[in-house]
Design a protein around this motif. Structure first.
Motif, PDB file in Angstrom:
ATOM      1  N   ASP A 114       0.891  -1.253  -0.131  1.00  0.00           N
ATOM      2  CA  ASP A 114      -0.009  -0.050   0.260  1.00  0.00           C
ATOM      3  C   ASP A 114       0.790   1.225   0.157  1.00  0.00           C
ATOM      4  O   ASP A 114       0.519   1.926  -0.711  1.00  0.00           O
ATOM      5  N   LEU A 115       1.940   1.156   0.774  1.00  0.00           N
ATOM      6  CA  LEU A 115       2.690   2.479   0.805  1.00  0.00           C
ATOM      7  C   LEU A 115       3.590   2.622  -0.387  1.00  0.00           C
ATOM      8  O   LEU A 115       3.611   3.765  -0.829  1.00  0.00           O
ATOM      9  N   VAL A 116       3.821   1.356  -0.953  1.00  0.00           N
ATOM     10  CA  VAL A 116       4.795   1.731  -2.562  1.00  0.00           C
ATOM     11  C   VAL A 116       3.539   2.063  -3.515  1.00  0.00           C
ATOM     12  O   VAL A 116       4.104   2.974  -4.227  1.00  0.00           O
ATOM     13  N   ASP A 117       2.449   1.770  -3.566  1.00  0.00           N
ATOM     14  CA  ASP A 117       1.445   2.276  -4.566  1.00  0.00           C
ATOM     15  C   ASP A 117       1.059   3.793  -4.207  1.00  0.00           C
ATOM     16  O   ASP A 117       0.973   4.461  -5.261  1.00  0.00           O
ATOM     17  N   GLU A 118       1.046   4.150  -2.925  1.00  0.00           N
ATOM     18  CA  GLU A 118       0.954   5.697  -2.641  1.00  0.00           C
ATOM     19  C   GLU A 118       2.048   6.366  -3.135  1.00  0.00           C
ATOM     20  O   GLU A 118       2.002   7.405  -3.898  1.00  0.00           O
ATOM     21  N   LEU A 119       3.272   5.860  -2.843  1.00  0.00           N
ATOM     22  CA  LEU A 119       4.666   6.360  -3.693  1.00  0.00           C
ATOM     23  C   LEU A 119       4.576   6.637  -4.772  1.00  0.00           C
ATOM     24  O   LEU A 119       5.036   7.585  -5.684  1.00  0.00           O
ATOM     25  N   ASN A 120       4.238   5.560  -5.705  1.00  0.00           N
ATOM     26  CA  ASN A 120       3.854   5.679  -7.096  1.00  0.00           C
ATOM     27  C   ASN A 120       3.060   6.751  -7.533  1.00  0.00           C
ATOM     28  O   ASN A 120       3.335   7.416  -8.470  1.00  0.00           O
ATOM     29  N   SER A 121       1.849   6.872  -6.935  1.00  0.00           N
ATOM     30  CA  SER A 121       0.928   7.817  -7.050  1.00  0.00           C
ATOM     31  C   SER A 121       1.456   9.314  -6.717  1.00  0.00           C
ATOM     32  O   SER A 121       1.454  10.182  -7.879  1.00  0.00           O
ATOM     33  N   VAL A 122       2.310   9.514  -5.919  1.00  0.00           N
ATOM     34  CA  VAL A 122       2.979  10.857  -5.528  1.00  0.00           C
ATOM     35  C   VAL A 122       4.051  10.993  -6.780  1.00  0.00           C
ATOM     36  O   VAL A 122       3.820  12.197  -7.220  1.00  0.00           O
ATOM     37  N   ARG A 123       4.579  10.039  -7.315  1.00  0.00           N
ATOM     38  CA  ARG A 123       5.804  10.039  -8.317  1.00  0.00           C
ATOM     39  C   ARG A 123       5.087  10.602  -9.586  1.00  0.00           C
ATOM     40  O   ARG A 123       5.578  11.520 -10.240  1.00  0.00           O
ATOM     41  N   GLN A 124       3.849   9.955  -9.850  1.00  0.00           N
ATOM     42  CA  GLN A 124       3.444  10.431 -11.197  1.00  0.00           C
ATOM     43  C   GLN A 124       2.796  11.868 -11.149  1.00  0.00           C
ATOM     44  O   GLN A 124       2.847  12.488 -11.982  1.00  0.00           O
ATOM     45  N   SER A 125       2.500  12.271  -9.856  1.00  0.00           N
ATOM     46  CA  SER A 125       1.842  13.916  -9.794  1.00  0.00           C
ATOM     47  C   SER A 125       3.039  14.598  -9.979  1.00  0.00           C
ATOM     48  O   SER A 125       2.816  15.630 -10.454  1.00  0.00           O
ATOM     49  N   THR A 126       4.165  14.381  -9.244  1.00  0.00           N
ATOM     50  CA  THR A 126       5.446  15.013  -9.299  1.00  0.00           C
ATOM     51  C   THR A 126       6.044  15.176 -10.824  1.00  0.00           C
ATOM     52  O   THR A 126       6.315  16.153 -11.296  1.00  0.00           O
ATOM     53  N   LEU A 127       5.953  14.244 -11.499  1.00  0.00           N
ATOM     54  CA  LEU A 127       6.245  14.075 -12.952  1.00  0.00           C
ATOM     55  C   LEU A 127       5.435  14.879 -13.654  1.00  0.00           C
ATOM     56  O   LEU A 127       5.854  15.704 -14.781  1.00  0.00           O
ATOM     57  N   ARG A 128       3.984  14.967 -13.641  1.00  0.00           N
ATOM     58  CA  ARG A 128       3.147  15.894 -14.277  1.00  0.00           C
ATOM     59  C   ARG A 128       3.449  17.372 -14.047  1.00  0.00           C
ATOM     60  O   ARG A 128       3.575  17.993 -14.947  1.00  0.00           O
ATOM     61  N   LEU A 129       3.648  17.475 -12.771  1.00  0.00           N
ATOM     62  CA  LEU A 129       4.023  18.973 -12.551  1.00  0.00           C
ATOM     63  C   LEU A 129       5.003  19.329 -13.199  1.00  0.00           C
ATOM     64  O   LEU A 129       5.336  20.288 -13.938  1.00  0.00           O
ATOM     65  N   ALA A 130       6.316  18.469 -12.910  1.00  0.00           N
ATOM     66  CA  ALA A 130       7.625  18.776 -13.755  1.00  0.00           C
ATOM     67  C   ALA A 130       7.362  19.064 -15.218  1.00  0.00           C
ATOM     68  O   ALA A 130       8.139  20.016 -15.669  1.00  0.00           O
ATOM     69  N   ARG A 131       6.842  18.226 -15.694  1.00  0.00           N
ATOM     70  CA  ARG A 131       6.289  18.398 -17.279  1.00  0.00           C
ATOM     71  C   ARG A 131       5.824  19.488 -17.615  1.00  0.00           C
ATOM     72  O   ARG A 131       5.755  19.917 -18.874  1.00  0.00           O
ATOM     73  N   SER A 132       5.035  20.025 -16.666  1.00  0.00           N
ATOM     74  CA  SER A 132       3.870  21.298 -17.257  1.00  0.00           C
ATOM     75  C   SER A 132       4.673  22.530 -16.990  1.00  0.00           C
ATOM     76  O   SER A 132       4.077  23.580 -17.568  1.00  0.00           O
ATOM     77  N   LEU A 133       5.812  22.535 -16.646  1.00  0.00           N
ATOM     78  CA  LEU A 133       6.546  23.910 -16.213  1.00  0.00           C
ATOM     79  C   LEU A 133       7.443  24.393 -17.381  1.00  0.00           C
ATOM     80  O   LEU A 133       8.038  23.736 -18.092  1.00  0.00           O
ATOM     81  N   THR A 134       7.484  25.809 -17.639  1.00  0.00           N
ATOM     82  CA  THR A 134       8.280  26.495 -18.336  1.00  0.00           C
ATOM     83  C   THR A 134       9.718  26.628 -17.912  1.00  0.00           C
ATOM     84  O   THR A 134       9.833  26.558 -16.655  1.00  0.00           O
ATOM     85  N   ALA A 135      10.511  26.943 -18.479  1.00  0.00           N
ATOM     86  CA  ALA A 135      11.912  27.295 -18.257  1.00  0.00           C
ATOM     87  C   ALA A 135      11.777  28.724 -17.084  1.00  0.00           C
ATOM     88  O   ALA A 135      12.440  28.671 -16.121  1.00  0.00           O
ATOM     89  N   GLU A 136      10.938  29.605 -17.453  1.00  0.00           N
ATOM     90  CA  GLU A 136      10.751  30.608 -16.695  1.00  0.00           C
ATOM     91  C   GLU A 136      10.243  30.175 -15.143  1.00  0.00           C
ATOM     92  O   GLU A 136      11.005  30.576 -14.160  1.00  0.00           O
ATOM     93  N   GLU A 137       9.478  29.083 -15.088  1.00  0.00           N
ATOM     94  CA  GLU A 137       8.832  28.810 -14.210  1.00  0.00           C
ATOM     95  C   GLU A 137       9.951  28.133 -13.560  1.00  0.00           C
ATOM     96  O   GLU A 137      10.034  27.994 -11.984  1.00  0.00           O
ATOM     97  N   LEU A 138      10.457  27.157 -13.901  1.00  0.00           N
ATOM     98  CA  LEU A 138      11.518  26.159 -13.305  1.00  0.00           C
ATOM     99  C   LEU A 138      12.838  27.170 -12.543  1.00  0.00           C
ATOM    100  O   LEU A 138      13.304  26.650 -11.565  1.00  0.00           O
ATOM    101  N   ALA A 139      13.082  28.355 -13.041  1.00  0.00           N
ATOM    102  CA  ALA A 139      13.784  29.255 -12.479  1.00  0.00           C
ATOM    103  C   ALA A 139      13.463  30.063 -11.237  1.00  0.00           C
ATOM    104  O   ALA A 139      14.080  30.661 -10.675  1.00  0.00           O
ATOM    105  N   ARG A 140      12.233  30.154 -11.138  1.00  0.00           N
ATOM    106  CA  ARG A 140      11.709  30.902 -10.142  1.00  0.00           C
ATOM    107  C   ARG A 140      12.043  30.345  -8.665  1.00  0.00           C
ATOM    108  O   ARG A 140      12.482  29.525  -8.502  1.00  0.00           O
ATOM    109  N   ARG A 141      12.023  31.115  -7.613  1.00  0.00           N
ATOM    110  CA  ARG A 141      12.653  31.063  -6.525  1.00  0.00           C
ATOM    111  C   ARG A 141      11.560  31.302  -5.264  1.00  0.00           C
ATOM    112  O   ARG A 141      10.625  32.304  -5.543  1.00  0.00           O
ATOM    113  N   GLY A 142      11.773  30.805  -4.315  1.00  0.00           N
ATOM    114  CA  GLY A 142      11.041  31.122  -3.062  1.00  0.00           C
ATOM    115  C   GLY A 142      11.725  30.916  -1.853  1.00  0.00           C
ATOM    116  O   GLY A 142      13.128  30.386  -1.820  1.00  0.00           O
TER     117      GLY A 142
END
Length: 176
Positions: A114-142
């Motif tokens: 169950d924990l591994v399935d959850e981790l897989n879901s989290v990673r898929q979400s991370t990948l979708r976010l990373a793929r959606s960003l522009t170079a400008e957005e990737l360079a932003r800071r906080g």
């Protein structure tokens, strides 16, 4: 959607503490690495014998299940920070106490599968976010935990943090 290459962050894009993770990430396509290294991590975790799921290599160290839960928690936090900063949210984000989180998460009552399935879901979400960003957005800071950090550094931290714990799984937990 075309995915941009995510440039390696410079030293001023993260606190020195996070170099321990970023330095573990090899040169090349970060998104491809996040996919392929994670596939290897899933294979490793899905082969853990049931009698080793609650194994900790020393007193006071986390069990296999606790480490997997910790990986999910941290990836969520780092991806949330990346999302906030990519959207130019000026809010300074707080730190979190990973030891307290693990102690209060109840990972031991769940199955490793169950924990591994959850981790897989989290990673898929991370990948979708990373793929959606522009170079400008990737360079932003906080600012998180009192330290400036860029969006791209956060994705490198995610990859390096996983590599760190997989290394511990192999070396100290003797998983293969």
């Amino acid at each position: 959607m075309t995915t941009l290459a995510i440039e390696r962050p410079k030293a001023d894009e993260h606190s020195a503490y996070f170099s321990r993770y970023i330095d573990r990430v090899p040169e090349g396509d970060l998104i491809g690495l996040l996919e392929t290294q994670f596939a290897d991590t899933l294979t490793l975790l899905r082969r853990v014998p049931r009698d080793r799921e609650d194994f900790a290599y020393a007193d006071g160290k986390w069990t296999v299940k606790e480490v997997v839960g910790h990986l999910s928690d941290c990836e969520r936090v780092f991806a949330y920070r990346a999302l906030c900063f990519a959207r130019s949210d000026p809010t300074e984000l707080a730190s979190f106490d990973e030891n307290a989180w693990v102690a209060n998460a109840g990972f031991g009552r769940r199955t490793l599968a169950d924990l591994v399935d959850e981790l897989n879901s989290v990673r898929q979400s991370t990948l979708r976010l990373a793929r959606s960003l522009t170079a400008e957005e990737l360079a932003r800071r906080g600012v998180a935990n009192g330290n400036p950090v860029s969006v791209r550094a956060l994705f490198y931290i995610i990859a390096g943090h996983e590599r760190h714990h997989v290394g511990l799984f192999r070396e100290r937990y003797q998983l293969s």
